[in-house]
Design a protein around this motif. Structure first.
Motif, PDB file in Angstrom:
ATOM      1  N   GLY A   1       0.807  -1.197   0.000  1.00 42.73           N
ATOM      2  CA  GLY A   1       0.000   0.000   0.000  1.00 42.73           C
ATOM      3  C   GLY A   1       0.848   1.257   0.000  1.00 42.73           C
ATOM      4  N   ASP A   2       0.222   2.454  -0.060  1.00 38.73           N
ATOM      5  CA  ASP A   2       0.931   3.732  -0.104  1.00 38.73           C
ATOM      6  C   ASP A   2       1.690   4.031   1.191  1.00 38.73           C
ATOM      7  N   ASN A   3       1.246   3.406   2.296  1.00 47.35           N
ATOM      8  CA  ASN A   3       1.881   3.692   3.584  1.00 47.35           C
ATOM      9  C   ASN A   3       3.098   2.799   3.843  1.00 47.35           C
ATOM     10  N   GLY A   4       3.497   2.026   2.852  1.00 48.82           N
ATOM     11  CA  GLY A   4       4.689   1.208   3.013  1.00 48.82           C
ATOM     12  C   GLY A   4       4.427  -0.181   3.547  1.00 48.82           C
ATOM     13  N   TYR A   5       3.162  -0.501   3.875  1.00 47.83           N
ATOM     14  CA  TYR A   5       2.820  -1.830   4.363  1.00 47.83           C
ATOM     15  C   TYR A   5       2.222  -2.672   3.225  1.00 47.83           C
ATOM     16  N   PHE A   6       2.161  -3.969   3.451  1.00 50.81           N
ATOM     17  CA  PHE A   6       1.579  -4.870   2.452  1.00 50.81           C
ATOM     18  C   PHE A   6       0.066  -4.931   2.602  1.00 50.81           C
ATOM     19  N   ASP A   7      -0.633  -5.065   1.479  1.00 48.78           N
ATOM     20  CA  ASP A   7      -2.085  -5.266   1.509  1.00 48.78           C
ATOM     21  C   ASP A   7      -2.434  -6.740   1.700  1.00 48.78           C
ATOM     22  N   MET A   8      -1.554  -7.607   1.177  1.00 49.23           N
ATOM     23  CA  MET A   8      -1.771  -9.047   1.286  1.00 49.23           C
ATOM     24  C   MET A   8      -0.449  -9.737   1.573  1.00 49.23           C
ATOM     25  N   ILE A   9      -0.525 -10.862   2.313  1.00 47.52           N
ATOM     26  CA  ILE A   9       0.674 -11.674   2.508  1.00 47.52           C
ATOM     27  C   ILE A   9       0.318 -13.156   2.384  1.00 47.52           C
ATOM     28  N   PHE A  10       1.326 -13.953   2.054  1.00 46.78           N
ATOM     29  CA  PHE A  10       1.190 -15.401   2.088  1.00 46.78           C
ATOM     30  C   PHE A  10       1.633 -15.861   3.481  1.00 46.78           C
ATOM     31  N   THR A  45      -7.911 -14.890  11.578  1.00 49.71           N
ATOM     32  CA  THR A  45      -8.363 -13.919  12.584  1.00 49.71           C
ATOM     33  C   THR A  45      -7.432 -12.717  12.659  1.00 49.71           C
ATOM     34  N   VAL A  46      -6.134 -12.973  12.632  1.00 46.53           N
ATOM     35  CA  VAL A  46      -5.161 -11.877  12.680  1.00 46.53           C
ATOM     36  C   VAL A  46      -5.214 -11.059  11.394  1.00 46.53           C
ATOM     37  N   MET A  47      -5.261 -11.758  10.267  1.00 43.96           N
ATOM     38  CA  MET A  47      -5.236 -11.087   8.964  1.00 43.96           C
ATOM     39  C   MET A  47      -6.450 -10.174   8.781  1.00 43.96           C
ATOM     40  N   GLN A  48      -7.577 -10.613   9.291  1.00 41.35           N
ATOM     41  CA  GLN A  48      -8.827  -9.877   9.132  1.00 41.35           C
ATOM     42  C   GLN A  48      -8.737  -8.463   9.698  1.00 41.35           C
ATOM     43  N   LYS A  49      -7.929  -8.290  10.739  1.00 43.94           N
ATOM     44  CA  LYS A  49      -7.812  -6.981  11.390  1.00 43.94           C
ATOM     45  C   LYS A  49      -7.052  -5.975  10.530  1.00 43.94           C
ATOM     46  N   GLY A  51      -5.924  -6.606   6.851  1.00 42.07           N
ATOM     47  CA  GLY A  51      -5.951  -6.630   5.389  1.00 42.07           C
ATOM     48  C   GLY A  51      -6.556  -7.910   4.870  1.00 42.07           C
ATOM     49  N   TRP A  52      -5.963  -8.421   3.800  1.00 46.47           N
ATOM     50  CA  TRP A  52      -6.481  -9.620   3.141  1.00 46.47           C
ATOM     51  C   TRP A  52      -5.425 -10.710   3.162  1.00 46.47           C
ATOM     52  N   ALA A  53      -5.873 -11.939   3.290  1.00 49.64           N
ATOM     53  CA  ALA A  53      -4.960 -13.075   3.158  1.00 49.64           C
ATOM     54  C   ALA A  53      -4.831 -13.435   1.686  1.00 49.64           C
ATOM     55  N   ALA A  54      -3.649 -13.904   1.305  1.00 46.04           N
ATOM     56  CA  ALA A  54      -3.455 -14.517  -0.013  1.00 46.04           C
ATOM     57  C   ALA A  54      -3.562 -16.020   0.225  1.00 46.04           C
ATOM     58  N   ASN A  55      -4.764 -16.558   0.093  1.00 48.59           N
ATOM     59  CA  ASN A  55      -5.029 -17.937   0.506  1.00 48.59           C
ATOM     60  C   ASN A  55      -4.551 -18.942  -0.542  1.00 48.59           C
ATOM     61  N   PHE A  56      -3.863 -19.978  -0.084  1.00 45.56           N
ATOM     62  CA  PHE A  56      -3.341 -20.992  -1.001  1.00 45.56           C
ATOM     63  C   PHE A  56      -3.184 -22.319  -0.273  1.00 45.56           C
TER      64      PHE A  56
END
Length: 288
Positions: A1-10, A45-49, A51-56
């Motif tokens: 994202g623009d703030n330097g953090y990730f929107d999604m992670i694996f 549960t953690v991811m929901q707070k 952003g989004w999970a990259a589910n695989f």
């Protein structure tokens, strides 16, 4: 994202539940469906707070999901469909790795010379140094090798799977593959066809808003069932997945609920109970 953090992670928390660590995967760990469930919900549960999970359930660094999560039932099509639905309806963006949509399984190599992946060769040597026999070391590397997911794609059942007319850089999972795209595309009941229908249901179906944007919370069930609720302010779905090759029963939050989707056959709801067929995935709409 623009703030330097990730929107999604694996998150590999539940991808690596069968090994000591990513760098020591020759050290095997036995696991239960209950533990798989706990790891998934901890991640969700953690991811929901934030952003989004990259589910695989598969990628180029993982063995085939059917072999890892379904074990002796890796060739059971109903089980492969249930497993696909379990992660596909989690909160986040589902990723499909090539061959997963066919229900591809791990290979069985007879010699360490048949591996291309440098990590697999290293893990084989480390296994020997830890005191394992050559047979035991080869078995472990077969189970976990990254090459399992890197084999040439099986387009059909001919030599080299229709991938090439020449011998490819890596041997096929199976030289004349039983699992191939030509056999499954446009074939009713195939795993490939199931994935297409499941994608359409999630993306353009009646409950797309809930399945894409809804919150997630775990539902209490027996140890061999993974269950969760996806909900928005407008509607709520109970999603249940039977990880056993036998019938199972689960209690629903209320009586008289309506099944809206199933991976196989109809969902049997009676009162506040649902009876799940072996390896069945079911979505049930809650009353508001």
């Amino acid at each position: 994202g623009d703030n330097g953090y990730f929107d999604m992670i694996f998150d590999f928390r539940y991808a690596d539940l069968d090994i000591a660590s990513g760098s020591e995967w020759f050290k095997r760990i036995s696991w239960t469906v209950k533990e798989l469930k706990e790891k998934i919900f901890a991640s969700q549960t953690v991811m929901q707070k934030y952003g989004w999970a990259a589910n695989f359930i598969e990628n180029h660094d993982q063995p085939r999901a059917a072999s890892k999560y379904l074990r002796e039932d890796q060739n059971n099509a109903d089980a492969a469909k249930m497993l696909g639905a379990m992660y596909f309806f989690l909160r986040g963006v589902p990723f499909i790795y090539q061959g997963q949509e066919l229900g591809m399984v791990n290979f069985e190599r007879s010699s360490v010379d048949q591996f291309n992946d440098i990590s697999s060769i290293d893990q084989y040597q480390r296994s020997l140094e830890e005191g394992l026999s050559g047979e035991e070391a080869l078995h472990i590397v077969n189970l976990r090798s990254r090459d399992n997911a890197r084999t040439p794609f099986p387009w059909d059942h001919t030599k080299y799977g229709g991938f090439s007319e020449h011998e490819p850089w890596l041997a096929m999972t199976q030289e004349y593959p039983d699992i191939n795209a030509k056999d499954q595309i446009r074939k009713e009941g195939s795993i490939y066809q199931f994935y297409k229908e499941m994608i359409a249901f999630r993306q353009q179906g009646t409950y797309s808003d809930t399945l894409i944007y809804g919150d997630i919370s775990p539902l209490e069930t027996g140890d061999h069932i993974i269950a969760y609720r996806r909900s928005t302010e407008e509607e709520s779905l109970c999603c249940l997945f039977n990880f056993e090759n036998k019938e199972a029963e689960a209690e629903l939050p209320q009586a008289g609920l309506t099944p809206v989707w199933s991976s196989r056959g109809q969902a049997a709801v009676a009162g506040n109970k649902v009876k799940l067929q072996p390896y069945q995935a079911v979505l049930i709409k809650e009353n508001r």
